[in-house]
Enzyme design. Structure first.
Site, PDB file in Angstrom:
ATOM      1  N   ASP A  63      69.131 -62.390 116.588  1.00  0.00           N
ATOM      2  CA  ASP A  63      68.245 -61.547 115.903  1.00  0.00           C
ATOM      3  C   ASP A  63      68.657 -61.110 117.607  1.00  0.00           C
ATOM      4  OD1 ASP A  63      67.754 -63.031 113.784  1.00  0.00           O
ATOM      5  OD2 ASP A  63      66.001 -62.267 113.631  1.00  0.00           O
ATOM      6  N   LYS A 103      65.767 -67.158 122.951  1.00  0.00           N
ATOM      7  CA  LYS A 103      67.028 -67.532 121.948  1.00  0.00           C
ATOM      8  C   LYS A 103      66.852 -66.754 121.149  1.00  0.00           C
ATOM      9  CE  LYS A 103      65.990 -69.238 119.094  1.00  0.00           C
ATOM     10  NZ  LYS A 103      65.372 -69.749 117.664  1.00  0.00           N
ATOM     11  N   THR A 104      67.749 -66.019 119.580  1.00  0.00           N
ATOM     12  CA  THR A 104      67.841 -66.055 118.942  1.00  0.00           C
ATOM     13  C   THR A 104      68.776 -64.839 118.721  1.00  0.00           C
ATOM     14  OG1 THR A 104      66.763 -65.047 117.466  1.00  0.00           O
ATOM     15  CG2 THR A 104      66.354 -64.024 119.500  1.00  0.00           C
ATOM     16  N   GLY A 162      65.348 -70.796 114.702  1.00  0.00           N
ATOM     17  CA  GLY A 162      66.994 -70.386 113.982  1.00  0.00           C
ATOM     18  C   GLY A 162      67.766 -71.379 115.138  1.00  0.00           C
ATOM     19  N   ARG A 197      61.232 -75.158 112.417  1.00  0.00           N
ATOM     20  CA  ARG A 197      60.165 -74.282 112.658  1.00  0.00           C
ATOM     21  C   ARG A 197      58.427 -74.724 113.155  1.00  0.00           C
ATOM     22  NH1 ARG A 197      62.849 -69.376 112.698  1.00  0.00           N
ATOM     23  NH2 ARG A 197      64.857 -69.335 111.748  1.00  0.00           N
ATOM     24  N   ASP A 227      57.995 -65.557 119.010  1.00  0.00           N
ATOM     25  CA  ASP A 227      57.221 -66.783 119.105  1.00  0.00           C
ATOM     26  C   ASP A 227      56.497 -67.724 119.859  1.00  0.00           C
ATOM     27  OD1 ASP A 227      56.105 -65.034 116.833  1.00  0.00           O
ATOM     28  OD2 ASP A 227      56.572 -65.434 115.625  1.00  0.00           O
TER      29      ASP A 227
HETATM   30  P1  FBP Z   1      64.522 -67.208 114.923  1.00  0.00           P
HETATM   31  O1  FBP Z   1      64.097 -66.313 115.229  1.00  0.00           O
HETATM   32  O2  FBP Z   1      64.006 -68.641 114.970  1.00  0.00           O
HETATM   33  O3  FBP Z   1      66.134 -67.069 116.223  1.00  0.00           O
HETATM   34  O4  FBP Z   1      65.588 -67.214 113.881  1.00  0.00           O
HETATM   35  C1  FBP Z   1      66.277 -66.430 113.326  1.00  0.00           C
HETATM   36  C2  FBP Z   1      67.192 -66.220 112.048  1.00  0.00           C
HETATM   37  O5  FBP Z   1      68.528 -66.260 112.164  1.00  0.00           O
HETATM   38  C3  FBP Z   1      66.803 -64.864 111.394  1.00  0.00           C
HETATM   39  O6  FBP Z   1      67.751 -63.764 111.738  1.00  0.00           O
HETATM   40  C4  FBP Z   1      66.655 -64.835 109.102  1.00  0.00           C
HETATM   41  O7  FBP Z   1      65.657 -64.612 108.871  1.00  0.00           O
HETATM   42  C5  FBP Z   1      66.052 -66.593 109.533  1.00  0.00           C
HETATM   43  O8  FBP Z   1      66.616 -66.926 111.093  1.00  0.00           O
HETATM   44  C6  FBP Z   1      66.273 -67.584 108.708  1.00  0.00           C
HETATM   45  O9  FBP Z   1      65.567 -68.592 109.204  1.00  0.00           O
HETATM   46  P2  FBP Z   1      65.779 -69.930 108.383  1.00  0.00           P
HETATM   47  O10 FBP Z   1      66.603 -70.408 109.169  1.00  0.00           O
HETATM   48  O11 FBP Z   1      64.741 -70.724 108.511  1.00  0.00           O
HETATM   49  O12 FBP Z   1      66.835 -70.093 106.914  1.00  0.00           O
END
Ligand code: FBP
Length: 547
Positions: free
Chosen positions: A202, A199-200, A78, A142, A173
């Site tokens: 979250d 990075k994230t 993400g 992803r 991951d």
């Molecule tokens: P990452 O863990 O890859 O940084 O992404 C987190 C996130 O932003 C979450 O908060 C959310 O649940 C998810 O990505 C949404 O995923 P997508 O971008 O595939 O809709």
């Protein structure tokens, strides 16, 4: 590309680096390390990258000669504000060590490496994206990089481009997989180093050595600005309850940080719900009680923050979702069942307890729980409208209390989901500097021959000049966990620590915030102006570091 006035001004900003990285740099190596748990198993799985020392960079008078090197970079998962600055820092770092060095970006995530989809990142491209949000310079994806065939396919293009080091910018991951890749390339003497960057949005990739993942700061500031605006609106009109779901696939760090910034009436923390074995009805009752109490003072308005991952932390829902995951995986023809019969079909197949819970859910949410799974067979929590589920159930409870004469008030709910709004925002000063520094550190790790490391920048509540730059062996952060039915070495995910300072600060205040109207309106991120307005790190970071 057309640009706003802010973008033009921002492009000229020179990110700050820790002072140890501004001149000549030398590497200092610490003692051998151990993984956080399951040491024997992890050592066996990573014979070449286990036990490496933590390293730190220090300023030195002595200049070193670095050979030119070709480096590859991947954005994984993400989007998170600041990704472009990691790449810019990496670019500047490798060019500083040797101007003949070159950088290649693999396109649309790890899949770009496997599919040989890349572009060279030259100075004009990098300059176009300095200090901007988004991942659009090379795109993200992803695709999981975890199979030997993918590693071998990737090595073909790395060899063809003479790339000797690869930087993978990702979450827990992706960084786990980066370490598996580092181990594999080392084991076959491929001559390719692999470095990760945390990075994230979250915020769940952090530990004793990694203070925060990039993007969390900016994303939370964007959400807090908007929640603050909503709070001011509802305090003005005094007629709506706003149910606001906030991103965070599993951990509730974003919801907690926003709560600390805006002081809402209610914020649910998934980790607490799980620890106290709360049911959906317990949560609904808690929210309804606060609403009823506020109604006694005619305060028929307020805000409720809900973490995106909540549903999977409610023990009873977790069991229902697990059974639904299995059921849908084994009944692949489910999607062909007539829509009007799907609900009945599910109920007939579920165990008695889970069928009862499923039947009690509003039909919209019940349907959302049976939507397409992600590539790992898990329910996609960002698509479940937990905010509607809760407000619907709260509404029903209040109607019942009203009939019983226990509640007098008006309940009118509005719903919001904030996630995508913040993931590509122009990075805050904190993320701008932090990301640039992380990229620069990755370059220094590469120049010093390291592999299987994550770039680390610590002491982040101080001014950037005082930040501590170094590298953490990725195996040090690993333990063994069950993932999709298999025991696997993974970087330990950081959930909200119920004994940590941020959560304690929230608990100490939440009752006051529930009944009083003590909203804070943080306003938009500021990039220029007094330091106390522009440079504050997240409240989570400040509280965790004892500030
Ligand atoms: P990452 O863990 O890859 O940084 O992404 C987190 C996130 O932003 C979450 O908060 C959310 O649940 C998810 O990505 C949404 O995923 P997508 O971008 O595939 O809709």
């Amino acid at each position: 590309m057309a640009k706003s006035a802010l973008q033009i001004a921002r492009a000229a900003y020179q990110p700050k680096l820790p002072k140890s990285l501004t001149g000549n740099v030398r590497i200092c190596e610490g003692k051998a390390t151990e993984s956080v748990a399951d040491q024997e198993e992890i050592k066996k799985l990573f014979p070449n990258t286990y036990g490496l020392p933590v390293v730190q960079f220090e300023a030195t008078e002595d200049a070193a000669d670095y050979p030119a090197i070709n480096v590859g970079v991947i954005l994984s998962g993400g989007q998170a504000p600041g990704g472009h600055n990691v790449i810019a820092g990496l670019f500047d770092g490798i060019k500083k060590m040797n101007p003949e060095s070159r950088l290649f970006g693999f396109l649309l995530g790890p899949g770009g490496l496997v599919d040989h989809n890349y572009k060279e990142l030259t100075a004009d491209i990098i300059d176009e994206y300095r200090n901007t949000g988004g991942f659009d310079m090379i795109g993200s994806g992803r695709t999981k990089l975890e199979k030997k065939e993918q590693f071998d396919k990737g090595l073909e293009i790395l060899k063809a481009l003479n790339i000797k080091a690869l930087v993978i910018i990702g979450g827990d991951d992706s960084n786990t997989n980066a370490c598996v890749l580092a181990e594999y390339y080392k084991s076959i003497n491929a001559g390719v180093q692999v470095i990760g960057c945390p990075k994230t949005i979250d915020g769940d990739l952090k530990n004793d050595m990694i203070e925060t993942s990039f993007g969390f700061d900016t994303a939370c500031k964007v959400y807090s600005e908007v929640i603050g605006n909503i709070q001011r609106d509802c305090n003005s009109a005094r007629k709506y309850w706003h149910f606001i779901k906030l991103m965070g696939r599993s951990a509730s760090h974003i919801a907690l940080e926003c709560a600390l910034q805006v002081q809402p009436n209610i914020c649910i923390i998934s980790e607490e719900v799980e620890a106290n074995n709360r049911s959906l009805d317990d949560i609904v009752t808690y929210i309804a009680e606060v609403i009823a109490k506020r109604a006694e003072h005619s305060d028929n308005f307020g805000t409720v923050l809900i973490p995106e991952g909540l549903i999977e932390f409610i023990p009873a829902m977790k069991s229902l979702i697990a059974e639904l995951n299995d059921l849908l995986a084994t009944n692949t023809d489910f999607i062909h069942i007539k829509k009007s019969h799907q609900r009945e079909f599910i109920i007939s197949k579920l165990s008695k307890d889970n069928a009862a819970i499923y039947e009690s859910l509003p039909s919209l949410v019940a349907k959302q729980l049976t939507l397409d799974r992600d590539p790992h067979g898990n329910v996609q929590v960002s698509q479940i409208e937990t905010e509607k589920l809760l407000s619907d159930m709260v509404g029903r409870k209040l109607a019942q209390w009203s009939e019983e004469g226990k509640y007098v008030g008006k309940f009118s709910a509005l719903h919001h989901f904030f996630g995508y709004e913040g993931r590509c925002a122009a990075p805050s000063n904190f993320d701008t500097n932090y990301c640039y520094s992380l990229g620069y550190v990755a370059a220094a790790l590469i120049a010093n021959g390291k592999t299987g490391y994550m770039a680390s920048v610590r002491n982040t509540v101080a001014q950037p000049e005082e930040w501590i730059a170094g590298g953490i062996p990725t195996t040090m952060m690993m333990n063994i966990e069950r993932r999709n039915g298999e025991m696997k070495p993974v970087i330990k995910k950081a959930l909200v620590d119920l004994n940590g300072n941020p959560f304690k600060a929230f608990v100490a205040n939440r009752d006051k915030w529930a009944i009083g109207t003590e909203f804070v309106y943080p306003g938009p991120i500021q990039y220029f102006g007094p330091s106390e307005v522009c440079d504050q790190p997240s409240k989570t970071l400040q509280l965790e570091q004892g500030k």
